[in-house]
Design an enzyme around this catalytic site. Structure first.
Site, short mmCIF file in Angstrom:
data_model
loop_
_atom_site.label_atom_id
_atom_site.label_comp_id
_atom_site.label_asym_id
_atom_site.label_seq_id
_atom_site.Cartn_x
_atom_site.Cartn_y
_atom_site.Cartn_z
N ASP A 191 6.87 -13.69 -8.00
CA ASP A 191 5.85 -13.47 -9.15
C ASP A 191 6.52 -13.63 -9.92
O ASP A 191 7.51 -13.49 -10.53
CB ASP A 191 4.99 -12.35 -8.56
CG ASP A 191 5.74 -10.62 -8.01
OD1 ASP A 191 7.12 -11.36 -9.31
OD2 ASP A 191 6.04 -9.88 -8.15
N GLY A 249 6.03 -10.33 -12.68
CA GLY A 249 7.15 -9.29 -12.90
C GLY A 249 6.15 -8.81 -13.66
O GLY A 249 5.70 -7.64 -14.01
N PHE A 261 2.54 -8.19 -13.93
CA PHE A 261 1.26 -7.77 -13.17
C PHE A 261 2.44 -5.92 -13.48
O PHE A 261 1.41 -4.74 -13.30
CB PHE A 261 0.81 -7.73 -11.91
CG PHE A 261 -0.07 -7.36 -11.41
CD1 PHE A 261 -1.40 -6.84 -12.13
CD2 PHE A 261 -0.04 -6.02 -10.32
CE1 PHE A 261 -3.20 -6.67 -11.42
CE2 PHE A 261 -1.20 -5.57 -9.83
CZ PHE A 261 -2.76 -5.79 -10.28
N ASP A 290 1.79 -13.40 -17.74
CA ASP A 290 -0.01 -13.59 -17.75
C ASP A 290 0.29 -12.18 -17.97
O ASP A 290 0.75 -11.30 -18.40
CB ASP A 290 -0.50 -14.14 -16.97
CG ASP A 290 -0.63 -13.41 -15.83
OD1 ASP A 290 0.60 -12.95 -14.93
OD2 ASP A 290 -1.44 -13.46 -15.36
N GLN A 295 -6.75 -16.21 -16.82
CA GLN A 295 -7.24 -14.64 -17.10
C GLN A 295 -8.43 -14.53 -18.25
O GLN A 295 -8.66 -16.10 -18.42
CB GLN A 295 -6.21 -13.63 -17.91
CG GLN A 295 -4.61 -13.80 -17.72
CD GLN A 295 -5.20 -12.27 -15.95
OE1 GLN A 295 -6.34 -12.23 -15.93
NE2 GLN A 295 -3.66 -12.24 -15.30
N ASP A 331 -1.74 -14.06 -1.31
CA ASP A 331 -0.48 -13.15 -1.33
C ASP A 331 -0.96 -11.33 -0.99
O ASP A 331 -1.42 -11.24 -2.06
CB ASP A 331 0.51 -12.65 -1.86
CG ASP A 331 0.84 -11.94 -3.54
OD1 ASP A 331 -0.42 -13.32 -3.80
OD2 ASP A 331 1.14 -11.52 -3.30
N CYS A 374 -4.44 -11.70 21.48
CA CYS A 374 -2.81 -11.77 20.71
C CYS A 374 -1.86 -12.08 21.67
O CYS A 374 -1.30 -11.74 23.01
CB CYS A 374 -3.42 -10.74 20.12
SG CYS A 374 -1.62 -10.56 18.86
N CYS A 417 1.57 -11.55 20.42
CA CYS A 417 1.84 -10.83 19.21
C CYS A 417 3.29 -10.33 20.76
O CYS A 417 2.76 -9.78 21.80
CB CYS A 417 1.86 -10.18 17.96
SG CYS A 417 1.39 -8.73 18.31
N CYS A 441 1.35 -6.65 21.43
CA CYS A 441 -0.57 -6.66 22.55
C CYS A 441 0.96 -7.46 24.46
O CYS A 441 -0.01 -7.29 24.49
CB CYS A 441 -0.95 -7.89 21.42
SG CYS A 441 -1.80 -7.41 20.49
N HIS A 490 1.62 -7.03 14.97
CA HIS A 490 0.13 -7.95 14.79
C HIS A 490 -0.32 -8.46 14.00
O HIS A 490 -0.95 -8.99 14.76
CB HIS A 490 -0.14 -6.47 15.82
CG HIS A 490 -1.44 -6.57 16.40
ND1 HIS A 490 -2.09 -6.96 16.98
CD2 HIS A 490 -2.55 -6.13 15.23
CE1 HIS A 490 -3.34 -8.35 16.85
NE2 HIS A 490 -4.17 -7.50 16.62
ZN LIG Z 1 -0.69 -8.79 18.59
#
Ligand SMILES: [Zn+2]
Length: 358
Positions: free
Chosen positions: A76, A78, A80, A134, A183, A259, A310, A312, A315, A341
Site C-alpha cells: 500500500d 501508506g 491511508f 492519495d 478519490q 485486500d 472444506c 482445510c 476442518c 479456515h
Molecule cells: Zn475449513
C-alpha cells in the site's frame, strides 16, 4: 481468464490478497498461506519501512525473499494509515500539498511521506504491485475539502508516476505495476474528474479510494459509479472491501483485486465463514454462507467439522468441539486453525468467481 502478469507469476483475477501487514500473516507461515489457496499477499509499506526498515529488507533480497513468499506482493502507499493517525490526533502528524508529516507513535521522531518517498519505499521493498499516494477523505467532508483531495490525489499520482519511472531505471524483466487511486467522496462530478485525469496519465490499474461501506455495512453507490469511469480492461482494486457478499457484488461491477483484514481478524475472534453447502451448488448472488461462532457454548460436544465441504487443516482434522476448547483456553492454535479456515473459504470463493459461477 483475466490475469495480472507480475515478475512473480501471473495472478489469476479476481484475487483476494490477505493482509500480511508486517510481512507476516499473523499465526501463519507462508507455506500455510499457499496451502490455503492464496496466490498473493498485501504488505504495509510504513510498518515494514519502520521495522525492520526498507533498506534491511532490500539488503536481504527484497520482501519475497525476506518473508519467503514467491508469489505476487502488493504494497500500500501508506497514505491511508498516516491519515488515520492524523485523524486520531493532530499531534501525530499533518497534511500539506507536499505530502504528510507523521509519527507512528507519540515520542517517536517525525517522518515525512511525500509521493516520491512513497514510491521509493515501495520499490525498496520490491513489491510487484504499488500504489500511488492519495488523500482519502470522509464522505461527510464538505465539497471544498473533497475538491482539495482530488487536486492533491491527481498531483501526487503524477509525481508518483515520475518517481516510479525514474526508480525503475533500466531494470529488465517484468516491471512492477503502478496503481492510482480514485478519490472524490460522494460527489459524482469530482469522482469523474479524478478518474478522467488519472486515466489520462495511463496507470497499470486503478483503485477505489474513500469509504466504500455505509453504516449498515452495504456498498456505497460510488463503488459502482467509479468502476464505470475506468477502462474496462484495466485491473481495478476495491481497497478495503472484504465481506463475502460485497466481494461478489464488486466482481460483478468489474473489480478484480481485494485486500481486507476481515478473514484474518475475524478468525482470531472466533468468527468463521462457512458455505451453505458445496460451493459449486450455491448461488453466490443469494445467501451462500453463514458465520460459525467458534466460542459458542453449543459446540461443546459437537464432533462435526466446522464445514464438511472444506478441505482445510482445521476442518479435515478437528471438530467444532475441539476448536471451541482451544478458544476457551486461549490457545494460539485456535486462531491459527480459524485463520487457515477463513483464508481457505476466501480462496474457494475466488475460485468460484473466477470460474464465472452464478
Ligand atoms: Zn475449513
Amino acid at each position: 481468464m483475466k490475469v495480472l502478469a507480475t515478475a512473480h507469476g501471473d495472478l489469476p483475477l479476481p484475487a483476494f490478497l490477505p493482509d500480511a501487514t508486517r510481512g507476516v500473516l499473523r499465526l501463519l507461515d507462508t507455506e500455510d498461506v499457499r496451502r490455503c489457496g492464496m496466490d498473493a499477499v498485501m504488505v504495509n509499506t510504513l510498518h515494514l519501512s519502520s521495522h525492520p526498515g526498507g533498506s534491511v529488507v532490500r539488503r536481504l533480497g527484497g520482501i519475497h525473499r525476506f518473508m519467503d513468499w514467491d508469489g505476487p506482493v502488493a504494497s500500500d502507499s501508506g497514505g491511508f494509515q498516516v491519515l488515520s493517525l492524523i485523524t486520531q490526533s493532530e499531534s501525530l502528524g499533518s497534511l500539506s500539498d507536499r505530502g504528510f508529516t507523521y509519527r507512528l507513535a507519540r515520542g517517536q521522531a517525525k517522518k515525512t511521506l511525500t509521493p516520491e518517498k512513497c514510491i521509493r519505499l515501495q520499490l525498496r521493498l520490491g513489491a510487484d504491485l504499488l500504489f500511488c499516494l492519495d488523500e482519502c477523505t470522509h464522505p461527510g467532508s464538505d465539497r471544498e475539502r473533497q475538491c482539495a483531495s482530488v487536486e492533491r490525489t491527481v498531483r501526487w499520482a503524477r509525481e508518483c508516476k515520475a518517481a516510479f519511472t525514474r526508480g525503475l531505471g533500466k531494470r529488465g524483466g517484468e516491471p512492477p505495476r503502478l496503481f492510482a487511486v480514485v478519490q472524490g467522496g460522494n460527489d459524482p462530478d469530482l469522482r469523474r474528474e479524478c478518474a478522467e485525469r488519472l486515466v489520462g496519465m495511463s496507470f497499470d490499474g486503478y483503485g477505489f479510494g474513500g469509504w466504500p461501506i455505509d453504516e449498515q455495512g452495504r456498498l456505497v453507490e460510488m463503488v459502482e459509479f467509479v468502476a464505470g469511469l475506468l477502462p474496462a480492461e484495466a485491473p481495478k482494486h476495491a481497497l478495503g472491501i472484504g465481506k463475502p457478499e460485497n466481494v461478489v457484488r464488486c466482481v460483478d461491477l468489474g473489480y478484480d483485486l481485494f485486500d481486507c483484514t476481515i478473514p484474518t481478524r475475524d478468525a482470531r475472534h472466533g468468527r468463521l465463514y462457512v458455505f451453505n453447502g458445496p460451493p459449486d451448488t450455491l448461488n453466490l448472488r443469494g445467501d451462500f454462507y453463514h458465520c460459525h461462532y467458534a466460542e459458542d457454548d453449543k459446540h461443546r460436544r459437537d464432533n462435526n467439522p466446522v464445514d464438511e465441504t472444506c478441505e482445510c487443516l482445521a476442518c479435515r482434522r478437528y471438530s467444532r468441539a475441539y476448536l471451541r476448547h482451544l478458544f476457551a483456553i486461549h490457545e494460539p492454535l485456535a486462531g491459527r486453525l480459524a485463520t487457515i479456515h477463513n483464508l481457505t473459504f476466501y480462496a474457494r470463493l475466488m475460485e468460484r468467481l473466477r470460474a464465472g459461477a452464478p
